[in-house]
Motif scaffolding. Structure first.
Motif, PDB file in Angstrom:
ATOM      1  N   GLY A 104      41.733  50.615  56.049  1.00 55.17           N
ATOM      2  CA  GLY A 104      42.446  51.735  55.846  1.00 55.17           C
ATOM      3  C   GLY A 104      42.135  52.681  56.975  1.00 55.17           C
ATOM      4  O   GLY A 104      43.036  53.386  57.507  1.00 55.17           O
ATOM      5  N   LEU A 105      40.809  52.776  57.664  1.00 58.58           N
ATOM      6  CA  LEU A 105      40.658  53.591  58.569  1.00 58.58           C
ATOM      7  C   LEU A 105      41.309  53.029  59.861  1.00 58.58           C
ATOM      8  O   LEU A 105      41.745  53.954  60.833  1.00 58.58           O
ATOM      9  CB  LEU A 105      39.016  53.429  58.863  1.00 58.58           C
ATOM     10  CG  LEU A 105      38.289  54.162  57.933  1.00 58.58           C
ATOM     11  CD1 LEU A 105      36.819  53.767  58.237  1.00 58.58           C
ATOM     12  CD2 LEU A 105      38.379  55.749  58.073  1.00 58.58           C
ATOM     13  N   VAL A 106      41.424  51.690  60.154  1.00 57.86           N
ATOM     14  CA  VAL A 106      42.166  51.210  61.378  1.00 57.86           C
ATOM     15  C   VAL A 106      43.712  51.806  61.056  1.00 57.86           C
ATOM     16  O   VAL A 106      44.368  52.191  62.126  1.00 57.86           O
ATOM     17  CB  VAL A 106      42.332  49.827  61.417  1.00 57.86           C
ATOM     18  CG1 VAL A 106      43.226  49.224  62.402  1.00 57.86           C
ATOM     19  CG2 VAL A 106      40.889  49.255  61.641  1.00 57.86           C
ATOM     20  N   GLY A 107      44.364  51.768  59.841  1.00 63.82           N
ATOM     21  CA  GLY A 107      45.705  52.353  59.633  1.00 63.82           C
ATOM     22  C   GLY A 107      45.819  53.744  59.938  1.00 63.82           C
ATOM     23  O   GLY A 107      46.824  54.098  60.491  1.00 63.82           O
ATOM     24  N   VAL A 108      44.950  54.502  59.470  1.00 64.38           N
ATOM     25  CA  VAL A 108      44.859  55.945  59.914  1.00 64.38           C
ATOM     26  C   VAL A 108      45.107  56.117  61.411  1.00 64.38           C
ATOM     27  O   VAL A 108      45.587  56.966  62.007  1.00 64.38           O
ATOM     28  CB  VAL A 108      43.690  56.649  59.348  1.00 64.38           C
ATOM     29  CG1 VAL A 108      43.554  58.123  59.870  1.00 64.38           C
ATOM     30  CG2 VAL A 108      43.613  56.749  57.592  1.00 64.38           C
ATOM     31  N   ALA A 109      43.979  55.393  62.109  1.00 65.63           N
ATOM     32  CA  ALA A 109      43.832  55.567  63.570  1.00 65.63           C
ATOM     33  C   ALA A 109      45.217  55.136  64.308  1.00 65.63           C
ATOM     34  O   ALA A 109      45.556  55.691  65.302  1.00 65.63           O
ATOM     35  CB  ALA A 109      42.502  54.497  64.167  1.00 65.63           C
ATOM     36  N   LEU A 110      45.782  54.066  63.946  1.00 65.52           N
ATOM     37  CA  LEU A 110      47.146  53.748  64.351  1.00 65.52           C
ATOM     38  C   LEU A 110      48.248  54.349  63.777  1.00 65.52           C
ATOM     39  O   LEU A 110      49.344  53.843  64.222  1.00 65.52           O
ATOM     40  CB  LEU A 110      47.258  52.093  64.290  1.00 65.52           C
ATOM     41  CG  LEU A 110      45.913  51.313  64.862  1.00 65.52           C
ATOM     42  CD1 LEU A 110      46.293  49.753  64.567  1.00 65.52           C
ATOM     43  CD2 LEU A 110      45.751  51.629  66.395  1.00 65.52           C
ATOM     44  N   ALA A 111      48.218  55.038  62.800  1.00 66.29           N
ATOM     45  CA  ALA A 111      49.636  55.666  62.196  1.00 66.29           C
ATOM     46  C   ALA A 111      50.391  56.530  63.013  1.00 66.29           C
ATOM     47  O   ALA A 111      50.023  57.315  63.945  1.00 66.29           O
ATOM     48  CB  ALA A 111      49.075  56.918  61.308  1.00 66.29           C
ATOM     49  N   PRO A 112      51.679  55.838  63.165  1.00 66.12           N
ATOM     50  CA  PRO A 112      52.467  56.255  64.043  1.00 66.12           C
ATOM     51  C   PRO A 112      53.400  57.729  63.624  1.00 66.12           C
ATOM     52  O   PRO A 112      54.197  58.365  64.505  1.00 66.12           O
ATOM     53  CB  PRO A 112      53.572  55.315  64.178  1.00 66.12           C
ATOM     54  CG  PRO A 112      53.587  54.701  62.824  1.00 66.12           C
ATOM     55  CD  PRO A 112      52.101  54.763  62.475  1.00 66.12           C
ATOM     56  N   ASN A 113      53.133  58.076  62.547  1.00 68.09           N
ATOM     57  CA  ASN A 113      53.835  59.060  61.733  1.00 68.09           C
ATOM     58  C   ASN A 113      53.142  59.844  60.600  1.00 68.09           C
ATOM     59  O   ASN A 113      52.111  59.161  60.321  1.00 68.09           O
ATOM     60  CB  ASN A 113      55.340  58.582  61.435  1.00 68.09           C
ATOM     61  CG  ASN A 113      55.433  57.607  60.490  1.00 68.09           C
ATOM     62  OD1 ASN A 113      54.808  57.377  59.283  1.00 68.09           O
ATOM     63  ND2 ASN A 113      56.153  56.729  60.873  1.00 68.09           N
ATOM     64  N   VAL A 114      53.709  60.960  60.085  1.00 68.60           N
ATOM     65  CA  VAL A 114      52.831  61.559  59.166  1.00 68.60           C
ATOM     66  C   VAL A 114      52.821  60.796  57.777  1.00 68.60           C
ATOM     67  O   VAL A 114      51.916  60.467  56.989  1.00 68.60           O
ATOM     68  CB  VAL A 114      53.371  63.154  58.744  1.00 68.60           C
ATOM     69  CG1 VAL A 114      54.764  63.126  58.207  1.00 68.60           C
ATOM     70  CG2 VAL A 114      52.689  63.922  57.796  1.00 68.60           C
ATOM     71  N   ALA A 115      53.973  60.047  57.460  1.00 68.43           N
ATOM     72  CA  ALA A 115      53.952  59.226  56.133  1.00 68.43           C
ATOM     73  C   ALA A 115      53.022  58.153  56.248  1.00 68.43           C
ATOM     74  O   ALA A 115      52.248  57.965  55.188  1.00 68.43           O
ATOM     75  CB  ALA A 115      55.461  58.680  55.930  1.00 68.43           C
ATOM     76  N   THR A 116      52.566  57.285  57.487  1.00 66.60           N
ATOM     77  CA  THR A 116      51.719  56.252  57.437  1.00 66.60           C
ATOM     78  C   THR A 116      50.505  56.769  57.296  1.00 66.60           C
ATOM     79  O   THR A 116      49.503  56.309  57.003  1.00 66.60           O
ATOM     80  CB  THR A 116      52.008  55.579  58.730  1.00 66.60           C
ATOM     81  OG1 THR A 116      53.316  55.111  58.924  1.00 66.60           O
ATOM     82  CG2 THR A 116      50.988  54.201  58.860  1.00 66.60           C
ATOM     83  N   PHE A 117      50.326  57.935  58.106  1.00 65.05           N
ATOM     84  CA  PHE A 117      49.046  58.588  57.976  1.00 65.05           C
ATOM     85  C   PHE A 117      48.356  58.731  56.723  1.00 65.05           C
ATOM     86  O   PHE A 117      47.439  58.740  56.216  1.00 65.05           O
ATOM     87  CB  PHE A 117      48.762  60.051  58.868  1.00 65.05           C
ATOM     88  CG  PHE A 117      47.613  60.921  59.074  1.00 65.05           C
ATOM     89  CD1 PHE A 117      46.638  60.474  59.887  1.00 65.05           C
ATOM     90  CD2 PHE A 117      47.521  61.600  57.876  1.00 65.05           C
ATOM     91  CE1 PHE A 117      45.450  61.190  59.878  1.00 65.05           C
ATOM     92  CE2 PHE A 117      46.271  62.443  57.871  1.00 65.05           C
ATOM     93  CZ  PHE A 117      45.257  62.222  58.728  1.00 65.05           C
TER      94      PHE A 117
END
Length: 416
Positions: A104-117
């Motif tokens: 999950g932390l990797v996903g936050v770090a790489l989030a390309p937009n607000v929805a993914t974040f």
């Protein structure tokens, strides 16, 4: 301790702990670090709220979403995952949730937009509840006469994680950008997973009820135990006021004091000193002073919020820092005092009792985070300070009615 059958909602007898799983000092330290690293994940966004909102295009007044969704995820995890501590082997729950936290932390770090974040943040929040499986496990391993001390020590690690998360996030954001805050955290949590694999003991409850009844019994405790109801309310309001302060503090420090990210980090680092109150509160609880702690800390919190109003108005930084430390200390001391009390309700259901307590706590905290930017933008820091002081005074009024509550007195005596 007596059999408080009217509150149990289904007991889960424990298998005897082996001597190898006794709570050593080194294991207590590992558990404290685990709680601190996992719960720190919830507060990185709070510290870097400005840069995150700017990059992802979140408008003024809606910044609370950056902080709130991860805390609502944590609240969901408390209900649906942390309660598994009374049903599933605890070591497995902690290892699985910790591994998912890395993803999950990797996903936050790489989030390309607000929805993914926001989606990745919610996942991180859900699985960071591994900390709330570790704490009841430590309590089970501790001798009864040392329970307050152990709770205080482990909670000291958890609360240090909360307080140090802000200066860490501010420093890293200032040096490398906010995405590196989450990327570095992912590496640290991955290293933690390896340590836990080799050190964390097993605890397998002998499950007498299914998952559905487990969840319903969690709310059953909250519905039947006046002690739990009051303690959860006190801490939810304390945590709401705490988040009110820390969600708005970076905005105020940047706008009023013209602080940059590094200066905001130093302010948050000074505030981390409040975590030292947790072990002290635990030891006072072992001596029977948990109720006295509650009265003192809420009076202190109300006074310190009013001090911040004056300090911001005249731009007096030293009193503002001192008030921040004491607001933090009051919040942490009350949480430990509350847990010292509620863990006596039913020793074999501590996972569910703690989940109910922290669930209500985080609902209060998430509400504070959500409302804080709106209040700050509408009424300035004075509005924040008056709301915080008002909340603390309200808790004092409710707390003063405890001696008039016969049901509360009887249940408290039974759980002592």
């Amino acid at each position: 301790m007596g059999d408080h059958g009217s509150l149990s909602g289904g007991r889960l007898p424990l298998k005897a702990m082996s001597p190898a799983s006794a709570l050593t000092r080194s294991l207590t330290i590992v558990m404290a670090i685990t709680c601190g690293l996992l719960v720190a994940n919830l507060y990185f966004a709070q510290a870097a709220i400005g840069p995150i909102s700017a990059e992802l295009g979140i408008g003024a007044g809606a910044e609370g979403l950056v902080v709130t969704l991860i805390q609502f995820g944590y609240a969901a995890g408390l209900l649906f995952i942390a309660t598994l501590g009374d049903l599933v082997e605890n070591r497995r729950v902690v290892l699985v949730t910790t591994a998912i936290a890395v993803v999950g932390l990797v996903g936050v770090a790489l989030a390309p937009n607000v929805a993914t974040f926001l989606a990745a943040s919610f996942v991180v929040g859900v699985v960071s509840v591994g900390a709330q499986v570790v704490l009841p496990l430590a309590t089970h391993l501790a001798p009864v006469e040392q329970r307050g001390r152990v709770i205080g020590d482990v909670m000291g690690g958890l609360l240090a994680g909360i307080m140090l998360s802000r200066p860490y996030a501010n420093f890293v954001t200032g040096l490398l950008g906010w995405r590196w805050v989450f990327a570095i955290a992912a590496v640290l949590i991955a290293a933690l997973w390896v340590v836990l694999w080799f050190t964390l003991p097993t605890r397998k409850p002998e499950s007498g009820i299914g998952y559905g009844r487990l969840l319903s019994s969690t709310f059953g405790f909250l519905g039947r135990s006046r002690v739990l109801q009051r303690r959860a309310l006190y801490q939810a309001l304390a945590f709401g006021a705490f988040n009110f302060f820390w969600t708005c503090a970076p905005l105020m420090l940047h706008g009023t004091f013209e602080f940059n990210q590094f200066q905001i980090a130093l302010f948050a680092l000074a505030g981390a000193g409040g975590a030292l109150a947790a072990p002290i509160s635990g030891r006072l609880g072992d001596r029977g002073h948990a109720r006295a702690v509650t009265g003192v800390v809420f009076a202190l919190m109300a006074a310190m919020f009013l001090v911040t109003d004056w300090a911001v108005a005249v731009q007096a930084l030293v009193p503002l820092v001192g008030a921040a430390v004491l607001i933090d200390a009051a919040t942490q001391a009350n949480q430990v005092a509350g847990q010292r009390i509620i863990f006596g309700i039913d020793p074999e259901a501590r996972g569910r009792i703690n989940s109910a307590y922290i669930f209500v706590n985080f609902l209060g905290g998430a509400t504070g985070s959500l409302l804080a930017p709106f209040v700050y933008h509408v009424a300035g820091w004075q509005g924040v300070a008056l709301v915080g002081a008002g909340v603390a005074l309200f808790v004092l009024l409710v707390f003063a009615t405890e001696r008039l509550d016969r049901r509360h007195r009887e249940q408290l005596a039974a759980s002592a």
